[in-house]
Design an enzyme around this catalytic site. Structure first.
Site, PDB file in Angstrom:
ATOM      1  N   CYS A   3    -103.131 -42.743  24.301  1.00 12.63           N
ATOM      2  CA  CYS A   3    -104.535 -42.374  24.162  1.00 12.63           C
ATOM      3  C   CYS A   3    -105.034 -41.701  25.432  1.00 12.63           C
ATOM      4  CB  CYS A   3    -105.405 -43.572  23.828  1.00 12.63           C
ATOM      5  SG  CYS A   3    -104.959 -44.464  22.341  1.00 12.63           S
ATOM      6  N   ARG A  24    -100.012 -37.489  26.886  1.00 16.51           N
ATOM      7  CA  ARG A  24     -99.993 -38.932  26.682  1.00 16.51           C
ATOM      8  C   ARG A  24     -99.630 -39.291  25.241  1.00 16.51           C
ATOM      9  NH1 ARG A  24    -102.767 -41.761  30.782  1.00 16.51           N
ATOM     10  NH2 ARG A  24    -103.345 -43.427  29.356  1.00 16.51           N
ATOM     11  N   TRP A  68    -103.895 -42.606  19.837  1.00 18.03           N
ATOM     12  CA  TRP A  68    -102.529 -42.914  19.417  1.00 18.03           C
ATOM     13  C   TRP A  68    -102.619 -44.192  18.600  1.00 18.03           C
ATOM     14  CZ3 TRP A  68     -98.582 -46.567  20.012  1.00 18.03           C
ATOM     15  CH2 TRP A  68     -97.280 -46.119  19.804  1.00 18.03           C
ATOM     16  N   ASN A 123    -109.199 -47.308  24.910  1.00 22.54           N
ATOM     17  CA  ASN A 123    -107.742 -47.414  24.951  1.00 22.54           C
ATOM     18  C   ASN A 123    -107.391 -48.884  25.110  1.00 22.54           C
ATOM     19  OD1 ASN A 123    -107.782 -44.635  25.008  1.00 22.54           O
ATOM     20  ND2 ASN A 123    -107.117 -44.453  27.131  1.00 22.54           N
ATOM     21  N   GLY A 124    -106.340 -49.318  24.439  1.00 23.54           N
ATOM     22  CA  GLY A 124    -105.918 -50.709  24.564  1.00 23.54           C
ATOM     23  C   GLY A 124    -105.887 -51.399  23.214  1.00 23.54           C
ATOM     24  N   GLU A 131     -79.374 -42.978  29.330  1.00 25.07           N
ATOM     25  CA  GLU A 131     -80.477 -42.030  29.483  1.00 25.07           C
ATOM     26  C   GLU A 131     -80.226 -40.748  28.704  1.00 25.07           C
ATOM     27  OE1 GLU A 131     -84.124 -40.379  30.832  1.00 25.07           O
ATOM     28  OE2 GLU A 131     -83.361 -42.419  30.554  1.00 25.07           O
ATOM     29  N   LYS A 191     -82.766 -39.349  25.822  1.00 29.80           N
ATOM     30  CA  LYS A 191     -83.404 -38.033  25.842  1.00 29.80           C
ATOM     31  C   LYS A 191     -83.139 -37.272  24.547  1.00 29.80           C
ATOM     32  CE  LYS A 191     -85.725 -38.122  29.414  1.00 29.80           C
ATOM     33  NZ  LYS A 191     -85.936 -39.515  29.032  1.00 29.80           N
ATOM     34  N   GLU A 215     -85.306 -38.798  21.846  1.00 32.60           N
ATOM     35  CA  GLU A 215     -86.742 -38.596  22.050  1.00 32.60           C
ATOM     36  C   GLU A 215     -87.221 -37.241  21.550  1.00 32.60           C
ATOM     37  OE1 GLU A 215     -88.456 -40.889  25.905  1.00 32.60           O
ATOM     38  OE2 GLU A 215     -86.968 -39.350  26.324  1.00 32.60           O
ATOM     39  N   HIS A 232     -64.881 -52.037  21.095  1.00 29.29           N
ATOM     40  CA  HIS A 232     -65.369 -53.325  20.611  1.00 29.29           C
ATOM     41  C   HIS A 232     -66.364 -53.142  19.461  1.00 29.29           C
ATOM     42  CE1 HIS A 232     -63.445 -55.735  23.745  1.00 29.29           C
ATOM     43  NE2 HIS A 232     -63.726 -54.741  24.564  1.00 29.29           N
ATOM     44  N   LYS A 252     -96.819 -40.767  26.680  1.00 25.51           N
ATOM     45  CA  LYS A 252     -96.291 -40.665  28.037  1.00 25.51           C
ATOM     46  C   LYS A 252     -96.303 -42.012  28.743  1.00 25.51           C
ATOM     47  CE  LYS A 252     -94.787 -38.595  31.719  1.00 25.51           C
ATOM     48  NZ  LYS A 252     -93.368 -38.202  31.756  1.00 25.51           N
TER      49      LYS A 252
END
Length: 607
Positions: A2, A27, A75, A101-102, A483, A487, A490, A506, A602
């Site tokens: 948000c 964000r 968001w 926000n929250g 990572e 990426k 994402e 395994h 973000k």
């Protein structure tokens, strides 16, 4: 998550609000809206989807005379991403508009109480409860400040909120608890926002608000109060050194590409002033007063967690300090066993990650010293740490983090060297070799990045039809494999899994076939033969292999991607941007929204 922007000043408010929201797009959001005061009336305009939809709605509205207002990008947490659920929300009398926000944890209980009093709700959000509660309290408390104080005492959870009232023209009231909110101080105008870029084109003077603080701002004044008793709190603005140009694309197609290509400068900035020119020793004045830990707890999320995993190898090898790397969302809910001499290290690019902050507070309750590693001066992580190492990466706008991890790795490498030297477990010669390599690294990387991008473009085109990927690595390559997979997931939406290469047999090897490629990190080090054995098993099952490696290695592969060898941990700083560029070029080739991938934000500032 948000975005909030509020403006009280002398200029037309709505264009400034929309521009502020545009600078907060990174964000993540699914709807947007503005509220403004004009001709003694309160106007609210909202739209589902991107900002262009809100701008289209605003073309049909009169707003040029408005000089005070609020903007918000949402968001979704409670309720679908619809216009009905978009912010700002209003009370039934349409006297108050509020953005938030929250997450309000007791909103259902409050909503039932308000409905029993005759309130009717127009959305499924927890935020609408706040504005109805504020209106209800205003009927009992007579003034907006008293009503806001009463409301804040009743709500539970995390919030950064701001409101305007038609009877309080040119005033914005705002408050925060466990969600970021800050004040921008201008000349004849003031701003409230959830992040600095929202108002950076107008002012670089910032007041950072603490939990439990309330702010009142007008065009010519601002005041901060304690929410507990509404008594004034002294605050001093801080000057932000980076400017708006640093947050703009600078000719690149996407922020993500710009930020990948900035990594040589990020490394240079990260070591500036931290390596003594005469002795080549690492100097970390920021944490000089803190003890060397007997055991280290690294607390982080996402990409920062991967940076922590990478650092574990260095700290344990060079400083001989046992390290536990914790996913913050698990750390905060697990029964911890701390020992005397333990220290916590919290890693967060924004310095506002909710789970990481909660983990820090657990460490604080158990009397652990805390080192903060973050990028934003004055952020919550910085303020709540006993010592803070700033990563000096500058603003990172793309949702997919790139240069932030690079900057964190630089700081963590310096930390490992410094602790190793203080403990005597790392020789002066070894430390000087490392710092010398690190000082040469920006030049090496800057000469290679464009070549690496061309390699990434070729490979992305070749493997664009893949629907799943393995990323494999050993040692320092293992966190980088995680990572690299993150990426790719994402921004290209291709399923990918990162594994320590030895774990493949395994279970995961069952997935290997000709349509399931493997991206292998294969540096020229002592573990290369082990990686080679793992890749032979992949080839034996028909799997295609991209090998990111050094010149001269003998490694099974279908595609070799060679980068220069720096030696030791420094190789990671060339492997990392290669992984990022591969994900970037794949997403571009597939036509994805690189800087604002779906469903992501973000900064994760709510649990």
């Amino acid at each position: 998550m948000c975005g909030i922007i509020g403006y009280a000043g002398h200029r037309p408010a709505v264009p400034l609000l929309v521009e502020g929201l545009r600078r907060l797009e990174y964000r993540g959001y699914d709807s947007a809206g503005v509220a403004y005061l004009q001709n003694k009336g309160l106007q609210v305009v909202r739209a589902e989807g991107k900002l262009k939809n809100l701008e289209h709605c605003l073309t049909e509205c009169q707003h040029l005379q408005a000089t005070c207002g609020l903007g918000h990008t949402r968001w979704a947490t409670h309720g679908l991403p619809t216009t009905q659920n978009a912010h700002p929300h209003q009370d039934e009398g349409q006297n108050i508009a509020l953005v938030h926000n929250g997450i309000i944890e007791n909103f259902q209980e409050l909503k039932q109480s308000l409905e029993a009093k005759g309130h009717h709700f127009a959305s499924q959000t927890d935020t609408e409860v706040i504005v109805h509660l504020l209106a209800d309290n205003l009927g009992h408390q007579n003034t907006l400040p008293k009503a806001l104080a009463a409301t804040l005492h009743q709500i539970e959870g995390s919030y950064a909120l701001a409101c305007i009232h038609r009877d309080y023209p040119n005033e914005i009231w705002a408050a925060r608890h466990s969600s970021p909110l800050l004040l921008g101080v201008g000349q004849g105008e003031n701003f409230i926002a959830s992040d600095i870029p929202a108002f950076l084109s107008s002012t670089r003077d910032v007041v950072f608000l603490e939990d439990g603080e309330v702010v009142r701002l007008t065009p010519n004044s601002w005041e901060v109060f304690s929410a507990a008793d509404m008594q004034p709190v002294g605050k001093t603005p801080q000057r932000i050194e980076w400017d708006l140009q640093a947050a703009q694309k600078g000719g690149f197609k996407h922020f993500m590409l710009k930020e990948i290509m900035e990594q040589p400068q990020v490394i240079q900035d990260g070591i500036a002033g931290r390596i003594d020119d005469a002795t080549q020793e690492v100097v970390l004045d920021e944490i000089a007063d803190l003890p060397i830990p007997g055991r280290l707890h690294i607390i982080a999320c996402g990409t920062s967690f991967h940076a922590g995993l990478w650092a574990k190898y260095l700290i344990e090898e060079w400083a001989r300090i046992p390290v536990q790397v914790e996913v913050a969302s698990e750390f905060r809910y697990r029964q911890q066993v701390f020992q005397e001499g333990d220290l916590a290290l919290a890693i967060s690019q924004s310095g506002e990650t909710a789970d990481t902050l909660a983990g820090m507070r657990i460490a604080r309750e158990n009397n652990l010293p805390i080192v903060g590693l973050c990028n934003v001066v004055g952020s919550s992580v910085a303020r709540e740490s006993d010592g803070t190492m700033y990563t000096q990466a500058g603003p990172e706008i793309s949702v997919a983090s790139t240069k932030a991890m690079c900057s964190q790795m630089v700081a963590l490498l310096l930390l490992a060297i410094a602790w190793g030297r203080k403990k005597g477990t790392l020789s002066a010669e070894a430390a000087q070799q490392l710092t010398g390599q690190l000082q040469r690294l920006p030049h090496t990387l800057s000469t290679e990045l464009e070549r690496m991008r061309h390699a990434a473009q070729r490979l992305a085109t070749q493997f664009s039809k893949a629907r799943s990927f393995f990323f494999l690595g050993r040692g320092l390559g293992s966190p980088l494999a995680l990572e690299g997979a993150l990426k790719l997931k994402e921004i290209s939406y291709i399923h990918a899994e990162g594994y320590a290469a030895g774990e493949m047999k395994h279970g995961p090897i069952a997935l290997i076939d000709s349509e399931f490629p493997t991206f292998a990190l294969a540096p020229q080090d002592s573990l290369l033969p082990k990686v080679g054995s793992n890749l032979q098993e992949v080839q034996a099952r028909g799997g295609k292999i991209i090998a990111l490696t050094h010149p001269g290695t003998d490694i099974p592969s279908d595609e070799r991607w060679e980068v220069p060898q720096m030696g030791s941990a420094l190789d990671s700083f060339l492997f990392l941007p290669a992984l990022q560029l591969f994900a970037y070029e794949m997403a571009v080739y597939l036509g994805k929204d690189v800087d604002q991938p779906r469903n992501l934000a973000k900064s994760v500032t709510v649990e």
